[in-house]
Design an enzyme around this catalytic site. Structure first.
Site, short mmCIF file in Angstrom:
data_model
loop_
_atom_site.label_atom_id
_atom_site.label_comp_id
_atom_site.label_asym_id
_atom_site.label_seq_id
_atom_site.Cartn_x
_atom_site.Cartn_y
_atom_site.Cartn_z
N ASN A 50 0.68 -1.12 -0.01
CA ASN A 50 0.03 -0.01 -0.01
C ASN A 50 0.99 1.19 -0.12
O ASN A 50 0.34 2.23 -0.62
CB ASN A 50 -0.94 0.01 1.04
N ASP A 77 -6.45 -2.01 -2.81
CA ASP A 77 -7.82 -2.58 -3.10
C ASP A 77 -8.19 -3.40 -4.28
O ASP A 77 -8.55 -4.51 -4.15
CB ASP A 77 -8.77 -1.43 -2.90
N GLU A 93 -6.05 -7.37 5.46
CA GLU A 93 -5.52 -8.20 4.25
C GLU A 93 -5.62 -9.66 4.78
O GLU A 93 -5.00 -10.46 3.95
CB GLU A 93 -4.01 -7.95 3.94
#
Length: 471
Positions: free
Chosen positions: A310, A319, A346
């Site tokens: 991320n 995402d 996650e």
């Protein structure tokens, strides 16, 4: 207008007047055989709003509504009276000032010694309020019938009447419904249940029932009705004689509600089950496990080093990555009773009822390979260079692991196996089997405060278990 004459109009002499007629103030009048007034009591004059001198010598027809003057039923009434018949019936009449009144009346011919009719006596009671109340009820029922579905049942469930709305809901014509039984439109498992018998016993006892009911249409599809079942009680005996059902179609609302409930159990990002859906499914699966002989298995997995992913690519790409991982897991599982869920962040979970330890290991390995095969670049996952995941799985065997019977124990075992996979270098699958045990099916013991793997970052499952322990 007078009601139709029938055999029921001809009654016994005056002594046989109903208690209903005698119990209230009565109006009396006497007529000549041609129908002209000979006398009238004060109560009769009060009801009709006439003075005595205005009515004596005039024809009884002055009380008729204009449209009834040429009514053959009125002529038939007086022919019966002149023949000596006693007639009891309800009459619609008009007062001097044009108001409608209803009289419950008994006409009693007076006979001479030769048997000829010399006069006709009338005893009447004002039932206007009662008739208006009944008419109001009929109008209300008619209005309800136009907008809702209505059906009448005998006490054994046989349909004795139905309106077009009800027939249309079920896909029938009204005539096709008559004589059929209520149970024909109810699912077999409901009909065979004790609750169905109790339902009809309540109605036969006169109890009002209101609820939402699933019913079977002609096509076989299930429709939902919001319905009231209203027992109709005989006023003389106090016992129910039939049941009137008034219903509205709420199928669309129920379907929307079911869809809303389904969406409430889905993760909006990935489209798979969310944590709430997983918890519900796990609870149900554990209930089945305790009752049966089949094993239950659970897989927990973490996307490796997802925070750096991320940080490098941003949350939008992150995402998208999670969505692709979720689809890869679903494609790998492909078992009818399984549930794939986003457990948190996650981390994902796969619930596998009726699945052995070895079958679970194969599913986990297939999912691990599928995620690696996506070949999503991940510089932050230094050992592999692409997005990978670590897997831990556990299986509780029926008859062997009775001591492990809670969701927390199952998740804890899978979570510790997940830590093992991370210690092995990530992108691994680990079983919740104690490597030091000679029993290959022995799961980790869960001792208070036990720490296996040092300062490894805590997983979502681990955080949830820790929170649960403090509640």
């Amino acid at each position: 207008m007078d009601n139709d004459l029938s055999a029921g109009d001809v009654a016994a002499p005056q002594d046989g007047l109903s208690h209903d007629l005698r119990a209230r103030p009565t109006a009396q009048a006497e007529f000549a055989p041609d129908g002209t007034f000979l006398s009238a009591c004060d109560e009769f004059l009060r009801l009709t709003r006439y003075e005595r001198n205005e009515i004596l010598g005039r024809a009884e027809a002055i009380l008729l509504w204009p449209e009834d003057h040429d009514d053959p039923q009125h002529r038939a009434l007086w022919e019966l009276l002149r023949s000596g018949e006693v007639v009891q019936r309800d009459l619609r009449r008009m007062t001097r000032d044009g108001r409608e009144i209803w009289l419950q009346a008994s006409y009693d011919p007076v006979l001479s010694e030769e048997g000829e009719v010399t006069a006709i006596r009338l005893i009447a009671t004002d039932v206007t309020a009662k008739r208006r109340q009944a008419a109001n009820h009929e109008n209300i029922l008619a209005a309800i019938s136009r907008s809702t579905a209505m059906v009448e049942f005998a006490l054994d469930g046989t349909i004795i009447a139905a309106n077009a709305n009800f027939a249309s809901l079920l896909g029938y014509d009204v005539e096709e419904l008559l004589g059929r039984n209520h149970r024909e439109f109810v699912a077999a498992e409901i009909v065979d249940s004790p609750a169905y018998g109790a339902f009809w016993n309540r109605l036969r006892a006169g109890e009002f029932v209101q609820a939402e009911f699933p019913r079977l249409a002609r096509s076989g599809r299930t429709i939902w009705l919001q319905a009231t079942y209203n027992p109709v009680v005989d006023t003389a005996t106090g016992r129910p004689t039939k049941v009137v059902k008034i219903a509205t179609d709420i199928t669309e609302r129920m379907q929307e509600s079911a869809e809303a409930n389904r969406l409430a159990l889905l993760d909006p990002l990935t489209g798979i089950s969310n944590r709430r859906g997983f918890d519900l499914a796990l609870g149900a699966a554990l209930e089945d496990f305790r009752k049966g002989v089949e094993p239950i298995s659970l897989i927990l997995l973490d996307v490796d080093h997802f925070k750096p992913f991320n940080d490098i690519y941003g949350h939008q790409i992150g995402d998208r990555c999670l969505r692709r991982v979720a689809k890869a897991i679903e494609r790998s599982v492909r078992r009818p009773e399984s549930l794939v869920a986003r457990y948190g962040g996650e981390e994902f979970a796969v619930l596998l009822p009726n699945t052995t330890r070895h079958e679970t290991a194969r599913v986990a390995e297939a999912a691990r390979a599928a995620i690696q095969h996506l070949a999503i670049d991940h510089p932050g996952n230094a050992d592999w260079g692409t997005v990978t995941a670590s897997f831990g799985h556990v299986t509780f065997e029926a008859g062997r692991d009775e001591r492990f019977h809670t969701a927390t124990e199952l998740v804890t075992a899978a979570d510790r196996a997940l830590y093992t996979a991370k210690r092995l270098g990530r992108n691994h699958v680990a079983d919740a089997v104690d490597p030091s045990s000679k029993d290959p099916y022995a799961v980790f013991r869960m001792l208070p405060g036990e720490e296996f793997f040092g300062p490894e970052p805590e997983s979502a499952a681990g955080r949830q278990i820790r929170r649960s322990a403090t509640i």
